[in-house]
Design a protein around this motif. Structure first.
Motif, PDB file in Angstrom:
ATOM      1  N   TYR A  54      42.064  40.409  36.419  1.00 40.92           N
ATOM      2  CA  TYR A  54      42.422  41.235  37.582  1.00 40.92           C
ATOM      3  C   TYR A  54      43.791  40.865  38.149  1.00 40.92           C
ATOM      4  N   ARG A  58      47.092  43.234  38.118  1.00 38.80           N
ATOM      5  CA  ARG A  58      47.635  43.677  39.409  1.00 38.80           C
ATOM      6  C   ARG A  58      49.089  43.244  39.568  1.00 38.80           C
ATOM      7  N   LYS A  62      52.587  45.616  39.757  1.00 36.65           N
ATOM      8  CA  LYS A  62      53.505  45.515  40.907  1.00 36.65           C
ATOM      9  C   LYS A  62      54.919  45.161  40.481  1.00 36.65           C
ATOM     10  N   GLY A 344      48.164  50.860  39.960  1.00 32.97           N
ATOM     11  CA  GLY A 344      48.603  50.213  41.189  1.00 32.97           C
ATOM     12  C   GLY A 344      50.107  50.071  41.137  1.00 32.97           C
TER      13      GLY A 344
ATOM     14  N   VAL B  11      51.555  51.837  48.466  1.00 32.22           N
ATOM     15  CA  VAL B  11      51.884  52.829  47.434  1.00 32.22           C
ATOM     16  C   VAL B  11      50.988  54.065  47.541  1.00 32.22           C
ATOM     17  N   HIS B  13      47.347  54.247  47.927  1.00 29.91           N
ATOM     18  CA  HIS B  13      45.986  54.299  47.378  1.00 29.91           C
ATOM     19  C   HIS B  13      45.075  55.103  48.311  1.00 29.91           C
ATOM     20  N   PRO B  55      44.331  47.565  47.846  1.00 35.52           N
ATOM     21  CA  PRO B  55      44.607  46.867  46.583  1.00 35.52           C
ATOM     22  C   PRO B  55      46.006  46.250  46.528  1.00 35.52           C
ATOM     23  N   GLU B  56      46.875  46.600  47.476  1.00 35.29           N
ATOM     24  CA  GLU B  56      48.244  46.091  47.433  1.00 35.29           C
ATOM     25  C   GLU B  56      48.496  45.035  48.508  1.00 35.29           C
TER      26      GLU B  56
END
Lengths: 406, 63
Positions: A54, A58, A62, A344, B11, B13, B55-56
């Motif tokens: 994970y 992630r 980014k 993401g 961003v 989500h 999530p960020e």
């Protein structure tokens, strides 16, 4: 075979592109994360590195300056990079500024009423039979009708677009060179189709997405024909395939999980959380590709510029370090759920707001009208690798007579 | 309780405004807009869940 056997810690190799893995990926993901946080997949005619934990996934999402989405990362029959999927920042943001507002949360919310009617019309077409191929008759038509209507394209073009979409995503000729040829030919047809559609809209005043692109500006100028085509290409792939896969996985899951299905049928207020859990647990888009743009090291492995990297979203989404000890269990009432099913970082799926609306309304209406259903006896569910569509999903339920308006 | 929002990390989500629509809204890009940076007690649980669900890590809370 056991899906976990698709990971070989001795050779460092793993193969996510096996039907057994697509059908039941969680044991595969677990073995990947535990034994090979950087694995090698010898497929697609070249080596691809797999990242599966994970925090690693992630982090990579980014950092587009290290893990680039540049064109070279994937060939899907396109002439130019898809916009904005295959454009890196800072250029990427200019396009997102134009496209995101056309399918943003406030923009899609008013579609809910119309969508509910579409879902019910589709259900009406089979509910009296007591059986359905939910893939062919429910999960495929739904997102496609929505997509065509938003783009102002005629419904009779649906079959053609579906064939093109499948030829690009899963040509399945068994030969990488032949696959590339099919994709290339299909890509050309797709460009020609949208060139016509855009030309027809020039000077028009419609409110469909294509007309809106014609009148919107990027960096203070109109978009070129090519830029619009590059957006349309992506919209076909994103708009016609991923919601279908998510609904396939959702209905197949709930057909075989009566306890969770009952929760949903009894209390529709949990549907939004159930949608997030479907996205997490099944992660229909199992992985996405990136190209290494700067040398970087991870778990002792040195990546070189130009390496192709597969970010295993499904594996990230079932990692116990983020989701706890019950990460590999499905819980429709899970509260904190930071899944990466929509990716993401800057490339977060731009259709996610529309997708969530479609998934919620589809699952609400299905369970309101068909609360109890199972997979037809003897049916074998075949999942397609990469994007986990179910080739055929025969479901059975108590038939319901539909009142026909006079 | 005070909510801190880092716009550069967001961003879009959209988890925050889905989980706590009285505390957060979306701009036209789908990015977060904080409506109540000091939410009242009755919205505190929803706000905490929304912040924990980003999530960020674009949202944090000072309790």
């Amino acid at each position: 075979m056991d899906p976990g056997d698709a990971v070989n810690p001795q050779t460092g190799e793993a193969n996510p592109y096996l039907p057994e893995v697509a059908a039941n990926p969680i044991p595969f993901y677990e073995r990947l994360r535990d034994h090979l946080p950087v694995a090698m997949f010898e497929g697609f005619g070249r080596g691809t590195w797999i990242i599966s934990r994970y925090e690693d996934v992630r982090w990579a999402l980014k950092h587009p300056e290290i893990f680039s989405s540049d064109f070279v990362a994937v060939d899907i029959g396109q002439d130019r990079p898809l916009i904005p999927l295959q454009i890196d920042p800072p250029e990427h943001a200019k396009y997102r500024r134009v496209i995101d507002p056309t399918i943003g949360p406030h923009e899609v919310a008013p579609l809910e009423g119309e969508l509910r009617v579409v879902v019910n019309d589709v259900i009406d077409s089979f509910i009296a039979r007591g059986s359905v191929d939910a893939h062919a008759e429910f999960t495929v038509p739904l997102p496609c009708i929505v997509f065509l209507s938003m783009c102002g394209l005629p419904l009779e073009d649906l079959d053609k677009l579906l064939v093109w979409k499948d030829n690009i995503i899963r040509p399945n000729t068994g030969d990488p060179e032949q696959d590339a040829k099919v994709r290339r030919a299909t890509g050309a047809a797709l460009y020609a189709y949208f060139e016509d559609a855009i030309d027809q809209r020039r000077g028009g005043s419609g409110t469909d997405l294509l007309t809106r692109f014609l009148t919107s500006e990027v960096d203070g100028r109109s978009m070129s024909q090519e830029e619009m085509l590059d957006i349309c290409y992506l919209f076909v792939l994103g708009g016609l395939d991923t919601v279908t896969s998510t609904l396939d996985c959702s209905l197949a899951h709930l057909a075989q999980d009566p306890i969770q299905r009952q929760l949903l049928a009894d209390d529709q207020s949990i549907v939004p959380a159930a949608v997030e859990e479907m996205l997490r647990y099944h992660t229909p888009v199992m992985q996405i590709l990136r190209a290494v743009a700067q040398p970087v090291e991870l778990h002792g492995h040195k990546f070189e510029v130009g390496d192709t990297v597969m970010l295993m979203l499904g594996s990230a989404d079932t990692d116990p370090t983020e989701f706890g000890e019950d990460a590999s269990e499905f819980d429709a009432t899970r509260e904190v759920n930071r899944h990466l099913a929509f990716g993401g970082g800057p490339h977060r799926c731009l259709g996610s707001h529309l997708a969530r609306l479609e998934l919620r309304v589809a699952l609400e209406e299905w369970h309101r009208r068909i609360p109890d259903y199972t997979v037809a006896e003897g049916a074998h569910l075949e999942y397609s690798p990469g994007i986990r569509e179910i080739v055929s999903l025969p479901l059975v339920f108590e038939p319901v007579t539909v009142a026909v308006a006079e | 309780m005070r909510i801190h929002f880092e716009p550069d990390a967001c961003v879009g989500h959209g988890r925050c405004y889905a989980l706590a629509p009285q505390v957060f809204d979306a701009d036209d890009l789908g990015h977060c807009v904080v409506l109540l940076s000091e939410p009242p007690a009755e919205l505190a649980d929803a706000a905490r869940l929304a912040v924990a669900s980003c999530p960020e890590d674009a949202l944090t809370i000072d309790e």
